[in-house]
Design an enzyme around this catalytic site. Sequence first.
Site, PDB file in Angstrom:
ATOM      1  CG  ASN A 179      47.379  60.259  57.257  1.00 48.86           C
ATOM      2  OD1 ASN A 179      48.229  60.712  56.510  1.00 48.86           O
ATOM      3  ND2 ASN A 179      46.280  60.923  57.561  1.00 48.86           N
ATOM      4  N   GLY A 180      50.909  59.963  57.928  1.00 52.64           N
ATOM      5  CA  GLY A 180      51.777  60.985  58.523  1.00 52.64           C
ATOM      6  C   GLY A 180      53.237  60.620  58.378  1.00 52.64           C
ATOM      7  CE  LYS A 213      39.740  68.130  47.843  1.00 56.25           C
ATOM      8  NZ  LYS A 213      39.769  69.086  46.719  1.00 56.25           N
ATOM      9  CD  GLU A 217      42.537  77.466  41.381  1.00 60.92           C
ATOM     10  OE1 GLU A 217      43.650  77.556  41.913  1.00 60.92           O
ATOM     11  OE2 GLU A 217      41.833  76.446  41.451  1.00 60.92           O
ATOM     12  CD  GLU A 236      45.731  70.859  41.266  1.00 62.46           C
ATOM     13  OE1 GLU A 236      44.689  71.456  40.950  1.00 62.46           O
ATOM     14  OE2 GLU A 236      45.945  70.448  42.406  1.00 62.46           O
ATOM     15  CB  CYS A 238      47.755  57.450  54.001  1.00 62.43           C
ATOM     16  SG  CYS A 238      49.482  57.749  53.582  1.00 62.43           S
ATOM     17  CD1 TRP A 254      50.034  61.310  47.389  1.00 63.00           C
ATOM     18  CD2 TRP A 254      51.311  61.971  49.101  1.00 63.00           C
ATOM     19  NE1 TRP A 254      50.772  62.380  46.973  1.00 63.00           N
ATOM     20  CE2 TRP A 254      51.564  62.811  48.001  1.00 63.00           C
ATOM     21  CE3 TRP A 254      52.009  62.193  50.288  1.00 63.00           C
ATOM     22  CZ2 TRP A 254      52.476  63.854  48.042  1.00 63.00           C
ATOM     23  CZ3 TRP A 254      52.922  63.238  50.334  1.00 63.00           C
ATOM     24  CH2 TRP A 254      53.144  64.055  49.225  1.00 63.00           C
ATOM     25  NE  ARG A 281      42.870  61.046  54.525  1.00 63.25           N
ATOM     26  CZ  ARG A 281      42.775  62.194  55.173  1.00 63.25           C
ATOM     27  NH1 ARG A 281      41.708  62.949  55.011  1.00 63.25           N
ATOM     28  NH2 ARG A 281      43.730  62.595  55.983  1.00 63.25           N
ATOM     29  CG  HIS A 322      58.175  93.114  32.281  1.00 67.87           C
ATOM     30  ND1 HIS A 322      58.969  94.197  31.963  1.00 67.87           N
ATOM     31  CD2 HIS A 322      56.959  93.620  32.595  1.00 67.87           C
ATOM     32  CE1 HIS A 322      58.270  95.314  32.102  1.00 67.87           C
ATOM     33  NE2 HIS A 322      57.038  94.985  32.478  1.00 67.87           N
ATOM     34  CE  LYS A 326      42.109  73.135  40.162  1.00 64.53           C
ATOM     35  NZ  LYS A 326      42.216  73.892  41.352  1.00 64.53           N
TER      36      LYS A 326
END
Length: 617
Positions: free
Chosen positions: A101-102, A612, A490, A497, A2, A75, A27, A513, A494
């Site tokens: 935050n945490g 992030k 990647e 997301e 956060c 978050w 964040r 396969h 992208k």
Amino acid sequence: MCGIVGYTGFQDAYEVVINGLRRLEYRGYDSAGIVLDRENASFDVAKTKGKVDDLVAVSENLSGKSHVGMGHTRWATHGVPSDRNSHPHLSNNGKIALVHNGIIENYDTIKIMLTEKGFTFQSETDTEVLVNLIQFFMDMDASLDFPTAVRFALNEVYGAYAITVMHDDFPGVLVVARLGSPLAIGLGTNEYFIASDASPFVEFTKEAVYLEEGHMATISLEKGVDIRTIKDNEKIVPQVQELKLSLEQIEKGGYEHFMLKEIFEQPKSIHDTLRGRLLVEEGIIKMAGIWDHLDRINKAQKITIIACGTSWHAGLIGEYLIEEFARIPVEVEYASEFRYRNPIITENDVVIAISQSGETADTMAALKMAKDKGAFIYGICNVVDSSIARITDAGSYTHAGPEIGVASTKAFTAQLTVLSLIALKLGKHKGNLSNQEFMRLITELEAIPKKVEEVLEKTHDITKEIAKDFVNAQNFLYLGRGYNFPAALEGALKLKEISYIHAEGYPAAEMKHGPIALIDENMPIVIIAPKQGHYDKIVSNVQEIKARKGKIIALVNKGDTQVSSMADYVIEFPETSECFSPIVASVPLQLLSYYIAVYRGANVDQPRNLAKSVTVE
Ligand code: M6R
């Protein structure tokens, strides 16, 4: 993960906190809140589910009311995003306010104890437990001062946190503490700032103290910054650092989104990553981090790369690079898996951690575990002085500059650049690369920023056009071989997301396969097909897709005819050695995802459910 902002000084605290929260919104952005402290009045609190703009809508009346305050952008971990679960949280007596935050891991046990003592809870959060624990200590001993009560409470909890606390009876005092989540204190003239990173206060001061693990600080205009250890209350002398960050770096600079700005910054960021390290005229790679430990690294029995997300994809390319040039066995592990299994790591091993933020909780925990087993720890981080950068034995910064868009772009290509430098340096030192081959490769590497500039210029419009045709796609496949298999992973990450389209990356040969079953006229398939790198094999893969009517978007080198003739859409990028091609090929993939997401009306910089830096498990 956060964002926390705090302020005490002479400015309007509301403005400082709200503007700071906007900068930290990367964040976390599912809810936001603010608390202001006025002398002879109880706290003014506003909080809401939603973004900082939503907070402003319910709190504008607080503007101009106070010179002390703090705010939070969340978050969610414990409890859904809601007004009630938003921070700040107040203690039962309404006198203590806390932003966090945490995660407080033992909050449940403490909650039971406090409930038995008569405390009640309005939210589902672990944070509300902590703020009431502080009240509990102050209730127990009326002579206890506020910072000591915070310290006592912190000694009862375990988990990860960065917190800022205010007490109504101690106006102008902010108590902050850190264990596992970052917190910076900005030192102005007659004002102090607190923030999860320095961006909220960079225009006011260039002097900052980064709080160390296990430290807390009491901050007031009268007494300045008093730093102590949380455990033993030992006094610590603050280490003041000069900030290199500029305001320009953290603003959009005319671009619609940070992500687009960061995509376009890549020629410069890659150049910055190479600057002072790649000295082609002298025929050397000069990297302080590696230089001092070349023998140790080259003698490694095995190199293990640990990372998450995009950084993990960079790690896979790092594996190809290091094995090819340094001929040292490399394993690439998800940090979240590595930390919970019993990996074989010895003091003969080297562990490389890759992290843009340098704060990812899983990567940090995996690193600590490898360190305990005696491995030599090397870090590749973008954020200077981040937690991961600090605990490594040596390392190289990527120097990509602040990356604010949640989807990583320039940090990824900078990571690939650092990994290329490391692999070539090791390869040369070990004698695996002849002088001629080394010179050829470093000359090519030096040309990469120019090639990225070219690919941006030439593919911007075409990716924008192609994106229009895939706004309603439900699925995407991304295929590549060799070095470009991780680039395909990647590319798929992208897209999913930021556009929320389901996308999967595969090694092109693996298609038959399983994933081939998915291919029909509704399946878009992005295939990375550079001239150098199993081109003939890719041609066969493209034929197999064509035979099943898949929609082919081919990334090919300039002048390609074979794959291009079969593809529905063609994106050309400049030719380079296979080992560097993911750097160049990733750029149009980033643009394609960006425009698909924009056309779908998605919030590109703040995609749903993401943040992030992932400082919790
Ligand atoms: O800061 P880190 O590089 O350690 O972060 C790792 C991942 O969380 C990160 O790469 C994530 O996957 C990004 N959203 C990718 O765009």
